[in-house]
Design a protein around this motif. Sequence first.
Motif, PDB file in Angstrom:
ATOM      1  N   LEU A  25       2.237 -34.825  38.865  1.00 17.70           N
ATOM      2  CA  LEU A  25       2.971 -36.335  38.840  1.00 17.70           C
ATOM      3  C   LEU A  25       4.261 -36.150  37.632  1.00 17.70           C
ATOM      4  CD1 LEU A  25       3.119 -39.293  39.388  1.00 17.70           C
ATOM      5  CD2 LEU A  25       1.449 -39.700  37.629  1.00 17.70           C
ATOM      6  N   THR A  26       3.905 -35.316  36.681  1.00 21.25           N
ATOM      7  CA  THR A  26       5.246 -35.248  35.619  1.00 21.25           C
ATOM      8  C   THR A  26       6.434 -34.371  36.305  1.00 21.25           C
ATOM      9  OG1 THR A  26       3.569 -35.152  33.852  1.00 21.25           O
ATOM     10  CG2 THR A  26       6.028 -34.121  33.494  1.00 21.25           C
ATOM     11  N   HIS A  27       6.121 -33.383  37.164  1.00 18.16           N
ATOM     12  CA  HIS A  27       7.004 -32.794  37.844  1.00 18.16           C
ATOM     13  C   HIS A  27       7.757 -33.634  38.916  1.00 18.16           C
ATOM     14  CE1 HIS A  27       8.965 -29.063  39.279  1.00 18.16           C
ATOM     15  NE2 HIS A  27       8.459 -29.541  40.571  1.00 18.16           N
ATOM     16  N   GLN A 122      -0.867 -33.519  47.648  1.00 15.36           N
ATOM     17  CA  GLN A 122      -0.494 -34.628  48.636  1.00 15.36           C
ATOM     18  C   GLN A 122      -0.750 -36.014  48.099  1.00 15.36           C
ATOM     19  OE1 GLN A 122      -3.042 -33.106  51.764  1.00 15.36           O
ATOM     20  NE2 GLN A 122      -1.406 -31.661  52.449  1.00 15.36           N
ATOM     21  N   ARG A 123      -2.002 -36.114  47.389  1.00 15.80           N
ATOM     22  CA  ARG A 123      -2.268 -37.470  46.969  1.00 15.80           C
ATOM     23  C   ARG A 123      -1.304 -38.027  45.908  1.00 15.80           C
ATOM     24  NH1 ARG A 123      -8.777 -37.612  47.002  1.00 15.80           N
ATOM     25  NH2 ARG A 123      -9.146 -36.368  49.007  1.00 15.80           N
ATOM     26  N   VAL A 124      -0.957 -36.958  44.927  1.00 14.62           N
ATOM     27  CA  VAL A 124       0.030 -37.618  43.879  1.00 14.62           C
ATOM     28  C   VAL A 124       1.320 -38.009  44.677  1.00 14.62           C
ATOM     29  CG1 VAL A 124       1.492 -36.634  42.168  1.00 14.62           C
ATOM     30  CG2 VAL A 124      -1.080 -36.137  42.111  1.00 14.62           C
ATOM     31  N   ARG A 125       1.963 -37.228  45.457  1.00 16.06           N
ATOM     32  CA  ARG A 125       3.145 -37.805  46.379  1.00 16.06           C
ATOM     33  C   ARG A 125       2.707 -39.360  46.885  1.00 16.06           C
ATOM     34  NH1 ARG A 125       7.145 -34.113  47.068  1.00 16.06           N
ATOM     35  NH2 ARG A 125       6.661 -32.060  46.591  1.00 16.06           N
ATOM     36  N   VAL A 126       1.606 -39.496  47.639  1.00 13.23           N
ATOM     37  CA  VAL A 126       1.243 -40.593  48.171  1.00 13.23           C
ATOM     38  C   VAL A 126       1.365 -41.754  47.009  1.00 13.23           C
ATOM     39  CG1 VAL A 126      -0.364 -42.092  49.251  1.00 13.23           C
ATOM     40  CG2 VAL A 126       0.312 -40.022  50.334  1.00 13.23           C
ATOM     41  N   LEU A 127       0.830 -41.469  45.899  1.00 13.65           N
ATOM     42  CA  LEU A 127       0.736 -42.249  44.668  1.00 13.65           C
ATOM     43  C   LEU A 127       2.152 -42.670  44.188  1.00 13.65           C
ATOM     44  CD1 LEU A 127      -0.756 -43.949  42.742  1.00 13.65           C
ATOM     45  CD2 LEU A 127      -1.281 -41.862  41.595  1.00 13.65           C
TER      46      LEU A 127
END
Length: 134
Positions: A25-27, A122-127
């Motif tokens: 998420l930070t990246h 993948q989940r972080v990108r959706v979030l």
Amino acid sequence: MTDKPSVLFVCVHNAGRSQMAAGFLTHLAGDRIEVRSAGSTPADQVNPVAIEAMKEVGIDISGQTPKVLTIDAVKASDVCVTMGCGDTCPVFPGKRYLDWTLDDPAGRGIDAVRPIRDAIEQRVRVLIDELLSQ
């Protein structure tokens, strides 16, 4: 106070899944989203295999340390993402809670951790897409 959304990632030891999620998420979001991570029973250090798996995708989480989950961290976050910590995360009205079912990387080799890392990404990108489109 800030207008940017905030996310808290929680797993048991705050040494693998939540650290990888916070790293992604930070990246990926930069300073557009505030990121926190914590554990219900924090480990002494971040899982070295999780560190290695993240380095493979160009993200360094080696400087992170596991942190204990606090009520203040939950209160300060818009979204609380749990990963295998059961009911240890306090629930407050007005917060969004997500429970991501992911294998625990603890005690696993790099070949087993890579798919966990990729599922987290993948989940972080959706979030990120959801939070920044609001």
